[in-house]
Design a protein around this motif. Structure first.
Motif, PDB file in Angstrom:
ATOM      1  N   PRO A  53      20.851   0.459   4.897  1.00  0.00           N
ATOM      2  CA  PRO A  53      21.760  -0.382   5.683  1.00  0.00           C
ATOM      3  C   PRO A  53      20.980  -1.466   6.436  1.00  0.00           C
ATOM      4  CG  PRO A  53      22.209   1.954   6.053  1.00  0.00           C
ATOM      5  CD  PRO A  53      20.920   1.872   5.310  1.00  0.00           C
ATOM      6  N   ARG A  54      21.459  -2.681   6.342  1.00  0.00           N
ATOM      7  CA  ARG A  54      20.866  -3.831   7.039  1.00  0.00           C
ATOM      8  C   ARG A  54      19.358  -3.887   6.798  1.00  0.00           C
ATOM      9  NH1 ARG A  54      20.600  -4.659  11.732  1.00  0.00           N
ATOM     10  NH2 ARG A  54      21.352  -6.827  11.794  1.00  0.00           N
ATOM     11  N   SER A  55      18.988  -3.896   5.562  1.00  0.00           N
ATOM     12  CA  SER A  55      17.556  -3.892   5.201  1.00  0.00           C
ATOM     13  C   SER A  55      16.852  -5.158   5.651  1.00  0.00           C
ATOM     14  CB  SER A  55      17.415  -3.707   3.696  1.00  0.00           C
ATOM     15  OG  SER A  55      18.079  -4.761   3.002  1.00  0.00           O
ATOM     16  N   VAL A  56      17.528  -6.311   5.531  1.00  0.00           N
ATOM     17  CA  VAL A  56      16.893  -7.584   5.937  1.00  0.00           C
ATOM     18  C   VAL A  56      16.655  -7.615   7.437  1.00  0.00           C
ATOM     19  CG1 VAL A  56      17.153 -10.084   5.938  1.00  0.00           C
ATOM     20  CG2 VAL A  56      17.962  -8.753   3.990  1.00  0.00           C
ATOM     21  N   GLY A  57      17.650  -7.183   8.246  1.00  0.00           N
ATOM     22  CA  GLY A  57      17.484  -7.174   9.698  1.00  0.00           C
ATOM     23  C   GLY A  57      16.419  -6.199  10.148  1.00  0.00           C
ATOM     24  N   ARG A  58      16.383  -5.021   9.534  1.00  0.00           N
ATOM     25  CA  ARG A  58      15.355  -4.043   9.899  1.00  0.00           C
ATOM     26  C   ARG A  58      13.957  -4.532   9.520  1.00  0.00           C
ATOM     27  NH1 ARG A  58      17.128   1.300  10.906  1.00  0.00           N
ATOM     28  NH2 ARG A  58      19.408   1.508  10.833  1.00  0.00           N
ATOM     29  N   LYS A  65       0.814  -1.211   0.000  1.00  0.00           N
ATOM     30  CA  LYS A  65       0.000   0.000   0.000  1.00  0.00           C
ATOM     31  C   LYS A  65       0.848   1.261   0.000  1.00  0.00           C
ATOM     32  CE  LYS A  65      -3.749  -2.300   2.460  1.00  0.00           C
ATOM     33  NZ  LYS A  65      -4.612  -2.306   3.666  1.00  0.00           N
ATOM     34  N   VAL A  66       2.149   1.105   0.191  1.00  0.00           N
ATOM     35  CA  VAL A  66       3.075   2.237   0.163  1.00  0.00           C
ATOM     36  C   VAL A  66       4.146   1.929  -0.881  1.00  0.00           C
ATOM     37  CG1 VAL A  66       2.677   2.887   2.562  1.00  0.00           C
ATOM     38  CG2 VAL A  66       4.456   1.235   2.022  1.00  0.00           C
ATOM     39  N   SER A  67       4.805   2.971  -1.326  1.00  0.00           N
ATOM     40  CA  SER A  67       5.897   2.775  -2.285  1.00  0.00           C
ATOM     41  C   SER A  67       7.120   2.223  -1.578  1.00  0.00           C
ATOM     42  CB  SER A  67       6.229   4.102  -2.979  1.00  0.00           C
ATOM     43  OG  SER A  67       6.707   5.042  -2.022  1.00  0.00           O
ATOM     44  N   SER A  68       8.032   1.698  -2.352  1.00  0.00           N
ATOM     45  CA  SER A  68       9.248   1.133  -1.770  1.00  0.00           C
ATOM     46  C   SER A  68      10.079   2.211  -1.074  1.00  0.00           C
ATOM     47  CB  SER A  68      10.066   0.439  -2.862  1.00  0.00           C
ATOM     48  OG  SER A  68      10.378   1.347  -3.919  1.00  0.00           O
ATOM     49  N   GLU A  69      10.063   3.451  -1.574  1.00  0.00           N
ATOM     50  CA  GLU A  69      10.799   4.531  -0.917  1.00  0.00           C
ATOM     51  C   GLU A  69      10.214   4.844   0.455  1.00  0.00           C
ATOM     52  OE1 GLU A  69       9.659   4.619  -3.950  1.00  0.00           O
ATOM     53  OE2 GLU A  69      11.431   4.741  -5.266  1.00  0.00           O
ATOM     54  N   GLU A  70       8.880   4.926   0.564  1.00  0.00           N
ATOM     55  CA  GLU A  70       8.238   5.201   1.854  1.00  0.00           C
ATOM     56  C   GLU A  70       8.471   4.068   2.846  1.00  0.00           C
ATOM     57  OE1 GLU A  70       4.491   7.837   0.101  1.00  0.00           O
ATOM     58  OE2 GLU A  70       4.187   5.803   0.869  1.00  0.00           O
ATOM     59  N   LEU A  71       8.423   2.830   2.367  1.00  0.00           N
ATOM     60  CA  LEU A  71       8.658   1.690   3.254  1.00  0.00           C
ATOM     61  C   LEU A  71      10.086   1.705   3.798  1.00  0.00           C
ATOM     62  CD1 LEU A  71       7.781  -0.954   4.532  1.00  0.00           C
ATOM     63  CD2 LEU A  71       8.325  -2.121   2.392  1.00  0.00           C
ATOM     64  N   CYS A  72      11.036   2.017   2.959  1.00  0.00           N
ATOM     65  CA  CYS A  72      12.435   2.062   3.416  1.00  0.00           C
ATOM     66  C   CYS A  72      12.651   3.200   4.412  1.00  0.00           C
ATOM     67  CB  CYS A  72      13.363   2.218   2.222  1.00  0.00           C
ATOM     68  SG  CYS A  72      13.458   0.743   1.185  1.00  0.00           S
ATOM     69  N   THR A  73      11.910   4.304   4.267  1.00  0.00           N
ATOM     70  CA  THR A  73      12.005   5.388   5.239  1.00  0.00           C
ATOM     71  C   THR A  73      11.500   4.951   6.611  1.00  0.00           C
ATOM     72  OG1 THR A  73      11.715   7.003   3.455  1.00  0.00           O
ATOM     73  CG2 THR A  73      11.315   7.761   5.712  1.00  0.00           C
ATOM     74  N   CYS A  74      10.374   4.191   6.644  1.00  0.00           N
ATOM     75  CA  CYS A  74       9.854   3.673   7.918  1.00  0.00           C
ATOM     76  C   CYS A  74      10.834   2.693   8.548  1.00  0.00           C
ATOM     77  CB  CYS A  74       8.504   2.997   7.687  1.00  0.00           C
ATOM     78  SG  CYS A  74       7.169   4.105   7.212  1.00  0.00           S
ATOM     79  N   LEU A  75      11.488   1.873   7.738  1.00  0.00           N
ATOM     80  CA  LEU A  75      12.456   0.918   8.267  1.00  0.00           C
ATOM     81  C   LEU A  75      13.693   1.625   8.821  1.00  0.00           C
ATOM     82  CD1 LEU A  75      12.296  -1.868   5.519  1.00  0.00           C
ATOM     83  CD2 LEU A  75      11.275  -1.910   7.792  1.00  0.00           C
TER      84      LEU A  75
END
Length: 573
Positions: free
Chosen positions: A142-147, A77-87
């Motif tokens: 950084p550390r996208s999988v862990g986040r 429901k969100v773009s990949s950029e917004e999701l990465c910002t939340c992470l």
């Protein structure tokens, strides 16, 4: 586009000669609609231009891999950029994020090798294919999988904690219910007596087996004759003992968590709690990788405190539940050896749950056809032993204490007048006594007539008031002689008057002494009843020999005195 157009002036006889219209014709509108201008307006070729395929761009990922990523990313429901910002900021309160999307996203994140290839084009992202452009933010985080793993556990820990805690409470509740259920203990007591009677013939329960394994409960439904099993006997026994309550409903209510506990496997529950603990430890380690003073670190510290409290409560609950289940299994063990080799808890509760279901099925069969099962209960109460237990002599005694003489003294010298002894009842047969005593208790009490010379007899119940007893179960006396009266045996509870002594000048007759019975202490109704019983036996004996014996009604019609009237008259005298 005009077919067979004519450019000559039409005559007045043609429809074209009469066409005169005042409608405004806008030529500019027509030009705009069909022109191919550069002002952005649509033209005839606009649709064909929309379906033309865009240039694909640089392809870095495998075709299958890229297709799977595109499918998952399209569901967010969100773009990949917004999701990465939340992470990056560990913003766990975004309402557009859900656990299902994050779990799918974990499976399609680019691997280390794929991220390395994509990062080579980080300065020319617009030249990449559409899928690679959407995946690029996860490669730069950084550390996208862990986040992403941390975000997923932060959103799901509350439901995991509640579910596992409920599973622990179910085991604890089931263990307490099995130990405290009085209905279950009562059933086990009857089952133990049932097994001892079937296996050893022990009836009083003081001998035979003293305990059994709960696995034996499953055999109650297999021990049967036709469609009748020992479960039906168990149901009939409980229904007879609990007539004022619904025993089955109370029994199931006392063990309401047993079925759920039977489906719970303790090793799997312990493994899920251990997995929860592992995630809590992973979250705690993430604190060391964040910058001091950042908003993400503050959010993570609050989350870790909550997770550690939940994990501690889960561990305490599962340890307590396992201990309670172990204690209740030892409580129901038949020996110390069996207590050391306990079955899995789900097997222990499974035996009880299966027994509950089988008992409920047998109970419903009885309720659907009660007449069929009532026949067994009726047949069980027809024997002499059951009759003596269920209908003691005191219940058959006739209360004639209201029959008094002229002086007002109670007949029978201080006891219930007319109370029949058990031996007299058995000598006269059960059916006539019950029938006669019932008729007598329904009839009004009588008063003995005053002493004096009188030719009239004492009142005797008419045939309508006291019908002739049934001779169905009567049999003639062993000697073959018919006796119209029977001498009652003296009762120790009700002493009778001593028989009158013989005059001195009267010599005793040879032979065995004959017991004398004073009739003054026996009411007339009792004597009449005994006379009717004797007449019934006489008639039964005569019918067996093919002779005709006049009944009391025949004698009354002919005016001949009958035995009942004579006995009543003697009592009155």
């Amino acid at each position: 586009h005009l077919v067979q157009a004519s450019y000559d002036e039409p005559d007045g006889m043609s429809v074209f000669g009469e066409l005169h219209s005042n409608t405004e014709f806008d030529t500019e509108l027509l030009k705009i609609m069909f022109s191919k201008g550069d002002d952005g307006t649509k033209s005839v070729g606009a649709r064909r231009k929309a379906i033309t395929r865009k240039p694909q761009g640089i392809c870095v990922l495998d075709a299958t891999r890229a297709q799977n990523m595109a499918i998952v990313l399209s569901k967010l429901k969100v773009s990949s950029e917004e999701l990465c910002t939340c992470l990056h900021e560990l913003d766990f309160g975004n309402s557009l994020l859900n656990i299902e999307d994050l779990e799918l996203l974990v499976t399609v994140l680019p691997t280390a090798e794929e991220s390395k290839k994509l990062l080579e084009h980080r300065n020319a992202v617009e030249q990449l294919r559409d899928v690679e452009q959407k995946v690029m933010p996860f490669c730069t985080l950084p550390r996208s999988v862990g986040r992403l793993r941390l975000m997923r556990f932060a959103l799901s820990h509350a439901s995991l904690y509640g579910g596992q805690l409920q599973r622990c409470r179910v085991l604890s509740s089931a263990a307490e219910e099995v130990r405290a259920s009085t209905e279950f203990r009562e059933l086990l007591s009857v089952v133990l007596r049932l097994g001892n009677f079937i296996n050893h013939g022990v009836e009083d329960g003081k001998e035979g087996a003293r305990g059994f394994d709960l696995a034996s409960l499953s055999s109650l439904g297999t021990f049967k004759t036709g469609a009748v099993s020992t479960l039906h006997f168990l149901c009939l026994t409980m229904r007879a003992s609990h007539t004022d309550s619904d025993f089955l409903k109370d029994f199931r209510a006392s063990l309401q968590h047993v079925h759920e506990a039977a489906r719970e496997k303790v090793p799997m529950l312990q493994a899920s709690i251990q997995s929860f603990k592992t995630e809590v430890e992973f979250t705690a380690r993430e604190k060391q990788l964040l910058e001091e003073g950042s908003a993400a670190l503050q959010r993570l510290k609050e989350l870790v405190n909550t997770l550690e409290a939940e994990q501690q409560e889960l561990q305490t609950s599962v340890d307590q539940a396992v201990q309670q289940v172990t204690d209740v299994q030892k409580f129901f063990s038949v020996s110390d050896k069996a207590a050391k080799n306990l079955p899995p808890p789900e097997q222990f509760f499974g035996h009880i749950a299966s027994f509950m279901d089988a008992l409920s099925g047998a109970w419903q069969e009885i309720e659907k056809n009660p007449k069929r099962w009532q026949e067994f209960a009726s047949a069980a109460g027809t024997g002499s032993k059951a009759t003596r237990k269920t209908m003691p002599p005191g219940k058959l005694a006739v209360d004639l204490s209201g029959i008094t003489g002229e002086s007002g003294d109670a007949a029978g010298a201080g006891c219930k007048a007319g109370e029949l002894e058990a031996d007299d009842m058995r000598s006269m047969g059960s059916d006539p006594v019950v029938k006669a005593s019932t008729e007598m208790t329904k009839s009004p009490r009588l008063t003995a007539p005053a002493a004096g010379p009188s030719k009239s007899r004492s009142p005797v119940p008419s045939p309508k008031q006291s019908p002739r007893p049934s001779t169905k179960n009567l049999s003639p006396p062993p000697s073959g002689k018919v006796s119209t009266t029977s001498s009652p045996k003296p009762s120790p509870r009700c002493p009778r008057e001593s028989p009158p002594t013989k005059p001195p000048n009267q010599s005793a007759k040879a032979g065995p002494p004959r017991r004398r019975t004073a009739l003054t202490a026996v009411p007339a109704e009792v004597l009449a009843m005994r006379a009717e019983v004797g007449a019934a036996r006489a008639q039964a004996a005569a019918e067996a020999q093919g002779e005709a014996v006049p009944t009391a009604m025949d004698k009354a019609a002919s005016g001949a005195p009958d035995a009942a009237s004579d006995a009543a008259a003697a009592a009155a005298a």
